[in-house]
Write an enzyme that holds these catalytic residues in place. Structure first.
Site, PDB file in Angstrom:
ATOM      1  N   GLU A 274       4.680  -4.095 -29.529  1.00  0.00           N
ATOM      2  CA  GLU A 274       5.181  -3.091 -28.536  1.00  0.00           C
ATOM      3  C   GLU A 274       4.189  -2.758 -27.744  1.00  0.00           C
ATOM      4  OE1 GLU A 274       6.473   0.027 -31.268  1.00  0.00           O
ATOM      5  OE2 GLU A 274       8.209  -0.806 -31.653  1.00  0.00           O
ATOM      6  N   ARG A 277       0.249  -0.016 -22.606  1.00  0.00           N
ATOM      7  CA  ARG A 277      -1.115   0.088 -21.908  1.00  0.00           C
ATOM      8  C   ARG A 277      -1.609  -1.220 -21.533  1.00  0.00           C
ATOM      9  NH1 ARG A 277      -4.394   4.452 -22.149  1.00  0.00           N
ATOM     10  NH2 ARG A 277      -3.668   4.706 -24.110  1.00  0.00           N
ATOM     11  N   ARG A 313      -4.560  11.954 -17.014  1.00  0.00           N
ATOM     12  CA  ARG A 313      -5.529  11.308 -18.368  1.00  0.00           C
ATOM     13  C   ARG A 313      -6.861  11.749 -18.218  1.00  0.00           C
ATOM     14  NH1 ARG A 313      -6.756   6.843 -18.741  1.00  0.00           N
ATOM     15  NH2 ARG A 313      -6.545   6.770 -20.951  1.00  0.00           N
ATOM     16  N   CYS A 344      -5.090  24.554  -8.702  1.00  0.00           N
ATOM     17  CA  CYS A 344      -6.026  25.678  -8.949  1.00  0.00           C
ATOM     18  C   CYS A 344      -6.243  25.654 -10.593  1.00  0.00           C
ATOM     19  CB  CYS A 344      -5.023  26.777  -8.521  1.00  0.00           C
ATOM     20  SG  CYS A 344      -4.890  26.950  -7.026  1.00  0.00           S
ATOM     21  N   GLU A 345      -7.207  24.540 -10.951  1.00  0.00           N
ATOM     22  CA  GLU A 345      -7.491  24.286 -12.369  1.00  0.00           C
ATOM     23  C   GLU A 345      -9.086  23.850 -12.418  1.00  0.00           C
ATOM     24  OE1 GLU A 345      -5.689  24.936 -15.428  1.00  0.00           O
ATOM     25  OE2 GLU A 345      -3.788  25.248 -14.539  1.00  0.00           O
TER      26      GLU A 345
HETATM   27  C1  LIG Z   1       3.150   4.530 -27.323  1.00  0.00           C
HETATM   28  C2  LIG Z   1       3.858   3.745 -28.305  1.00  0.00           C
HETATM   29  C3  LIG Z   1       3.560   2.221 -28.062  1.00  0.00           C
HETATM   30  C4  LIG Z   1       2.608   1.547 -26.909  1.00  0.00           C
HETATM   31  O1  LIG Z   1       1.323   2.097 -26.998  1.00  0.00           O
HETATM   32  P1  LIG Z   1       0.211   1.443 -26.039  1.00  0.00           P
HETATM   33  O2  LIG Z   1      -0.928   1.854 -26.520  1.00  0.00           O
HETATM   34  O3  LIG Z   1       0.448   1.648 -24.919  1.00  0.00           O
HETATM   35  O4  LIG Z   1       0.556  -0.208 -26.164  1.00  0.00           O
HETATM   36  C5  LIG Z   1       4.029   1.275 -28.817  1.00  0.00           C
HETATM   37  N1  LIG Z   1       4.918   1.731 -30.050  1.00  0.00           N
HETATM   38  C6  LIG Z   1       5.192   2.879 -30.214  1.00  0.00           C
HETATM   39  C7  LIG Z   1       5.936   3.520 -31.257  1.00  0.00           C
HETATM   40  C8  LIG Z   1       4.698   3.951 -29.333  1.00  0.00           C
HETATM   41  O5  LIG Z   1       4.863   5.334 -29.628  1.00  0.00           O
END
Ligand SMILES: *Cc1c(COP(=O)(O)O)cnc(C)c1O
Length: 425
Positions: A274, A277, A313, A344-345
């Site tokens: 999954e 990023r 970030r 304004c921070e």
């Molecule tokens: C956030 C998340 C991801 C993706 O994470 P990356 O660091 O963006 O690759 C994958 N699986 C789950 C369950 C997440 O919460």
């Protein structure tokens, strides 16, 4: 090929100058390189091919329909954490069967909707969620495939706020409890236990962290199987790190792919990853225009029209992003500039002491590697308009989320009756 490179002294995104893009869209805006999204997806797919693993893009990193659409077109599935993300994936053409639903606090409403849409898998993160998913599945007259998110107790991830796989983190079920909880899940009417899932954190650079976690997952799967419980799938989560600074390196794909292949050989399970990023960070920039330059003590502040509400970030995670002047400058002409927004921070700083040339009001800068956790985390704080997004393919630009008007931004508010009456009186 790098999607963002100087040509004739001007920073280009693919074959379009960012000066031209900024004229079209107006600043600030996010700009994504479609070709780079494709290249990254293909490189990762190639690295994991020996493990026959499948990719479920973690949509929370960038949920613009056009971005999801690029990956859907390449055959990606999706990992979603809310009904909103699920709806976006379906709208962008991800087949429901290829969608998995993760998240530590799914509501009954969201679960019911996901089941009605026919998604492929729900990752269960707590004991109460077993009952919740089962109840919604029975209500829909379906048997829902579910995986159990286990916590391999591996510390990984670049920052305290993005590490998720330690015993003390809020995600998943402790490995010791996995047999009991998985057994209960498998025995529950309305559920089909299809495997185990993990996600140990984000911005992971050390392939050894995955090595340790994958070994734990193999052990847990073997233990469950020895108890007569089927474990056909293993979901390895995301977290692959990218290089924001020159002192960082990307997750080495070959090493990662090799670990997956070993896990495949050991368990024979269907593997899914999954990544979020890693697929999108390098394919996006935030383009912004200089409003003013001021000196405070010995610090040069470059105040720009993008702010922490557009890219949180740096403020939230102390993240560092490269900053590139859109008009190319020689290294010897650059000196430290701190890029600040108009909010304004005091924390509204986008980059500290970035090497930048002399800049004047109206000049353009691009904040690099902003394709992940950028636009998705934007807000309208200070009643700023939600930042638009553009996608470039070769030399073509499409605005894939337009900037709202002030009227639209205000249209969700309303006055309570008594105030409206007082105002009318
Ligand atoms: C956030 C998340 C991801 C993706 O994470 P990356 O660091 O963006 O690759 C994958 N699986 C789950 C369950 C997440 O919460």
């Amino acid at each position: 090929m790098n999607a963002f490179a100087y040509r004739d002294g001007i920073l280009h995104v693919e074959n379009l100058s960012l000066v031209a893009a900024a004229e079209r869209v107006g600043t600030p805006f996010y700009c994504y390189a479609a070709g780079e999204l494709e290249r990254r997806y293909r490189a990762l797919a190639h690295a994991i091919a020996p493990a026959r693993a499948s990719i479920a893009f973690a949509v929370k990193a960038n949920s613009n329909l056009a971005v999801i659409g690029v990956f859907a077109g390449l055959g990606s599935g999706a990992d979603v954490v809310s009904e909103g993300e699920l709806r976006r994936c379906l709208a962008a053409g991800v087949p429901a069967q290829r969608i998995l639903f993760s998240g530590v606090g799914k509501t009954a409403g969201e679960i019911g909707h996901a089941i009605a849409c026919g998604i492929g898998q729900i990752n269960i993160e707590s004991e109460t969620e077993i009952d919740l998913v089962a109840q919604e599945a029975r209500r829909a007259g379906r048997v829902m495939p579910v995986a159990l998110r286990v916590n391999p107790d591996v510390s990984a991830g670049g920052h305290e706020k993005i590490s998720t796989g330690r015993k003390t983190d809020k995600f998943g079920i402790a490995a010791e409890q996995a047999p009991a909880v998985y057994g209960r899940m498998a025995a529950t009417e309305g559920l089909e236990a299809v495997g185990i899932a993990m996600h140990i954190g984000s911005q992971i650079h050390d392939v050894a962290a995955y090595g340790a976690a994958f070994t734990r997952m193999a052990e847990i799967a073997e233990d469950l199987r020895a108890r007569g419980l089927p474990v056909p799938r293993i979901d390895l989560g995301g977290g692959l790190g990218v290089a924001y600074g020159e002192d960082e390196t990307e997750m080495p794909l070959e090493g990662y792919g090799r670990l997956l292949a070993e896990l495949k050989a050991r368990t024979g399970a269907e593997l899914t990853i999954e990544p979020g990023r890693w697929l999108v960070a390098d394919a996006g920039v935030l383009v912004s225009r200089v409003i003013t330059v001021k000196q405070a003590g010995n610090r040069r502040f470059v105040v720009v029209d993008a702010a922490m509400n557009d890219l949180i970030r740096p403020t939230l995670y102390d993240a560092r992003h490269p900053v590139w002047p859109v008009v190319e400058a020689a290294e010897e002409d650059c000196h430290p500039g701190t890029v600040a927004g108009p909010v304004c921070e005091s924390g509204d700083i986008l980059a500290v002491d970035a090497p930048l040339p002399d800049l004047a009001p109206g000049d353009l800068i691009a904040i690099g590697k902003a394709g992940a956790y950028g636009a998705v985390m934007a807000s309208s704080y200070n009643s700023r308009l939600l930042v638009p997004e553009a996608m470039v393919w070769d030399d073509r630009l499409e605005i894939v989320r337009r900037r709202p008007s002030f009227e639209e931004a205000m249209a969700l508010d309303s006055l309570p009756d008594w105030q409206a009456q007082a105002g009318a009186a």
